[in-house]
Every structure is written in structure tokens, then in C-alpha cells.
Design a protein around this motif. Structure first.
Motif: not given
Length: 498
Positions: A307-318, A188-191
Motif C-alpha cells: 500500500s505504501v507503493g500505491s502512496v508513492g504512485y499517488f504522490l508521483g501522479a500529483i 484513480s488507480e493509485s487511490t
């Protein structure tokens, strides 16, 4: 004849079924996250999932991204401060996260006008709306700007306390879903952060940092509305004389728990792991936007880069949710801490412009750097979050989880101020970046140093309970904090009544 017709029909049905199989398998990829969220909503009620989305996705994710970029440009272009000073000021603005246990105790044991949650959510909304409106309309003195930015952060923290309490309590009642809940928070936070960073650069360029502060009244307004519409049970005759005793009881319960080796040992590692990873992001930001020594990225470029950092955060969570959540804590932290230190070398390559010698433009290499660093950083923090959720005894789980998170926040503050001091000692200013490479190298070496304390982290099954049985049992009947008020029970009851 009938047998022939039946045979033909059967063959047609089988052919249609075979045609549908690939289609459904493809749909499973998209429907799996939806089914996962529905499973969490069924196990812990939809209001819990909604609260996480609002608290983590909108307030901390979207609002945090807009605030991060706007504050950096505000300090650089409006207040005209040095990068080392900006790094220190970032730590000051972060202080409300450190005193988060105080807010947890207040909401647990000190009702206002007979309500335990609503007044604090209203206070959170008012703080956010007022502080952001003042910053958006007036160019105030630096000291007042820091006070207002800190007040805005306090509003986010107060609203976050209730959601954290729900996560902690549900982790105790559903230990097998503890990792899933942390994944939901992170996703949720990364999205929200991804969306926020994508639009942050555009808004900063079009409206300026002060204009973005006006937009930040929207997440704060949602907290204010939640505080007004929350259907919470009213407690008219509360014995306020017992508040001091409840504070003492909560303090004693937390101190007793902290003295357990299974609790304080991981806490020491968590603080060391975070504090020794010095934060020099403001120095990197000034270099990103410098026209002479740096690549001179525009506001939009900086927003897209973050925003790419947020993608990295999102992928890390997945990646953690689907492949790494069942690995032992110690093994996960060993490899993630090691790779976290090595990933910092990408900053060194970028600062020394070695990427240009390899034919890779600054922007593309910065995108790779930001994405990889955030992905590994997320994988490093996720086991620590799951570990913290399992260290909370029943009855004070909300306050104790806030205490554990404040240890993380103290580590972040130490890293921020330590990074600011390092930039100051090495003479990194608004226009001088000659020693920035040395600051990055020192930071990378310190990132690996916490590995010598890895023995403090439990190495067993991550899905098992970590606290002794007698500690969990001794807290079940405590009156320090009423468990039914930690969960969003008022929202649940209100929804079911309708």
C-alpha cells in the motif's frame, strides 16, 4: 453621524474579510482537487470521469491490488511453486493485456446483436465472475488455475478498452488536457490500489487467497451491471460482410501510422525502457516472507508494504500533474530513468541487511524502498503515457492507443520472463536467496541502459501535437472506426434524457 456609522461598518467588514482570508486559503488546498475534477467533468462530461473511476479506480486499482497479493500467496502457499516459476506464470496471466488491440478492434468494428459496447462489457463481467468463483471454491490443478486467472485478467482488459478509447479521443480533441486526463487515470488507480493493498493483507490472513478471489467477483460484477444498464444505440441491420474489410482498413491505418518516424521511434524507446527493467518482484516477495533468510513479514505487513507503493504512485501522479507535466519529454525521461536505476539500490541495501547495521529495522526500510521506487517509477511512466495519447490519429485513436499500450505490456511481459530467467540462472528458490543480491545488481544496471536510446524521444513542447498535420487530416474522414462510438456517448445521451 451617518459617516461615522458607515466608517465603523466598513471597518468591521474589512476585519471580517481579513479573518476569512486564511481560512479560505486553507480550504483551497482541499477544494483544489474537487475543482479540478469538476473542470474535467465540465470539459468532457461527468460520465467520462465516472468511467475512469470505475475502470481504473475500482477494477484495475482496487481489484488489481487484491488480485496481486492473493495471487502471490496462492502460487506460494497453495500451488507451492518456485519464485522463478511464479515470475513466469505472472507473465502468462498478463498476456490478455498484450492482445488488447484485438479487443479494441472487436468493440469498434464488430457489434453483437446490434450493440458495440454492451455485449463486451457483459462478457468481461461474466469472465471475471466465473473465473474468480471457481478459484474460490475449488483447489484446481496449476494449469487450470492459470487459465482461470488469465480469463479474469481478460475480463479486466475488455472492460478497460472503452475507457482507454475515451482517454485517447479526448486527448486529441483537448490536447492541453491530455496530461490532466492521464493524471486522473493515475490518481484513480493509485487511490484504488492504496485501499486494495491496505485491506489485501488482512483479507488474505483472514480468508486465505482463495477467499480473496471470491471478493474479486464484486469489481467484475460492476462491469456486468454496466453492460446491462448502458443505454447504447441499437444498430439492427449491420453489414457483417464488411467486418473483414474494416479489419483490413484498421490494420492498414495502424501500419501506416506506425511507419511514421515520430511514432515508431518513441515506441522503440518505450519498449526498451520497460523490458530492460527486469521484474524480480516475486523473488523479493518470497524473501520478504521467508522465516530464515528474510524478515518473515506477515500477510498484513506485506499488504501494508504494497500500500505504501500505491502512496508513492499517488504522490508521483500529483507531482507530475502540478510540477512536471510541462517539461519536455526527453528531459523528464532522462532524469526519471537515471533515478529509477539508482532507486533499485535500496533493494540491494535491504537484501544485504546493511540497513540493520545503520540501525534501521527491515520494515521501515522496506517502506522507504517501496514508496521511493513506486514514486520514481510513476514519474518515469507518466510522460510515456502522455506521449502515447498524442501519437493516436483521429478515427482509430481507441484501437491505436490500445496498440501502443500493448507495446508497453509486451515490455512488461519481457521484463517478467527475463526476471524469472535471471532468478532461475542464479539459483534463487523458495528457500535459497544467496544470489538474490546479484539479480538486483544486474537489474539496476539494465535499468540505466535505455538512456542510450533517449534520442528517439521528441524533445519539444509536450503540449504540442506530435503527428504531422496531413496524418491527422487524412484520418478525420475515415470510416474504419466511428468516433462517436468511442466515447461514452450512449451513457451521456441516456443521462441527459433523464
Amino acid at each position: 453621524m451617518e459617516e461615522t456609522d458607515n466608517l465603523v461598518v466598513s471597518e468591521e467588514i474589512e476585519a471580517v474579510a481579513e479573518e476569512k482570508v486564511p481560512r479560505w486559503r486553507g480550504c483551497d488546498f482541499f477544494w483544489a482537487p474537487v475543482q479540478w475534477v469538476k473542470m474535467l467533468a465540465a470539459e468532457m462530461h461527468w460520465s467520462f470521469v465516472l468511467g475512469v473511476v470505475i475502470g481504473y479506480g475500482i477494477s484495475q486499482g482496487l481489484g488489481g491490488a487484491l488480485s496481486d497479493v492473493a495471487t502471490k500467496y496462492y502460487m506460494k502457499d497453495v500451488q507451492k511453486v518456485q519464485p522463478s516459476e511464479s515470475q513466469v506464470y505472472s507473465g502468462i496471466i498478463y498476456i490478455p493485456w498484450i492482445v488488447k488491440p484485438i479487443w479494441g478492434l472487436l468493440t469498434d468494428v464488430l457489434p453483437v446483436a446490434g450493440y458495440r459496447r454492451r455485449p463486451y462489457l457483459v462478457l468481461a463481467g461474466i469472465l471475471g465472475v466465473f473465473s474468480m468463483l471457481v478459484l474460490s471454491f475449488y483447489k484446481v490443478h496449476l494449469v487450470l488455475a492459470l487459465v482461470l486467472l488469465t480469463a479474469g485478467t481478460a475480463g479486466v482488459v475488455i472492460g478497460d478498452v472503452v475507457i482507454d478509447a475515451c482517454v485517447a479521443q479526448n486527448s486529441i480533441s483537448h490536447p492541453s488536457l491530455a496530461a490532466d486526463m492521464q493524471s486522473l487515470c493515475a490518481l484513480s488507480e493509485s487511490t484504488g490500489g492504496l485501499v486494495g493493498f491496505v485491506i489485501s493483507g488482512i483479507f488474505v490472513h483472514r480468508l486465505g487467497p482463495m477467499g480473496v478471489f471470491a471478493l474479486l467477483t464484486i469489481p467484475a460484477g460492476l462491469m456486468l451491471l454496466l453492460g446491462n444498464f448502458l443505454d447504447e444505440p441499437h444498430t439492427p441491420n449491420f453489414a457483417y460482410r464488411q467486418v473483414s474489410q474494416k479489419f483490413l482498413d484498421a490494420g492498414k491505418a495502424m501500419w501506416t501510422t506506425l511507419k511514421i518516424p515520430a511514432v515508431w521511434r518513441p515506441c522503440i524507446y518505450m519498449y526498451s525502457s520497460i523490458a530492460l527493467s527486469l521484474n524480480i518482484r516475486d523473488g523479493m516477495f518470497y524473501w520478504y516472507t521467508d522465516a530464515d533468510g528474510g524478515p518473515s513479514f506477515s500477510e498484513e505487513t506485506v499488504g501494508y508494504l504494497f500500500s505504501v507503493g500505491s502512496v508513492g504512485y499517488f504522490l508521483g501522479a500529483i507531482l507530475f500533474q502540478h510540477g512536471l507535466k510541462d517539461h519536455p519529454f526527453r528531459d523528464m525521461l532522462l532524469w526519471t530513468q537515471l533515478f529509477f536505476g539508482l532507486s533499485g539500490m535500496l533493494d540491494l541495501v535491504l537484501i544485504l541487511r546493511l540497513n540493520l547495521k545503520l540501525g534501521v529495522p527491515d520494515y521501515f526500510f522496506a517502506v522507504i524502498d517501496e514508496g521511493v521506487s513506486r514514486l520514481i517509477g510513476t514519474l518515469k511512466l507518466m510522460p510515456l503515457y502522455v506521449l502515447c495519447s498524442k501519437l493516436c490519429p483521429s478515427g482509430i485513436e481507441g484501437t491505436f492507443f490500445a496498440l501502443l499500450m500493448s507495446i508497453e505490456n509486451i515490455g512488461n511481459l519481457s521484463a517478467s520472463w527475463g526476471g524469472g530467467l535471471l532468478l532461475h540462472i542464479l539459483g534463487v528458490t523458495r528457500t535459497q536467496f544467496g544470489n538474490l543480491w546479484l539479480a538486483i545488481l544486474i537489474r539496476n544496471i539494465l535499468r540505466i541502459s535505455p538512456l542510450c536510446l533517449l534520442f528517439l524521444v521528441p524533445g519539444g513542447d509536450p503540449n504540442a501535437s506530435l503527428l504531422p498535420d496531413e496524418v491527422l487530416a487524412s484520418r478525420e474522414g475515415t470510416e474504419t472506426v466511428e468516433p462517436q462510438h468511442i466515447e461514452l456517448v450512449s451513457l451521456v445521451n441516456g443521462a441527459e434524457a433523464k
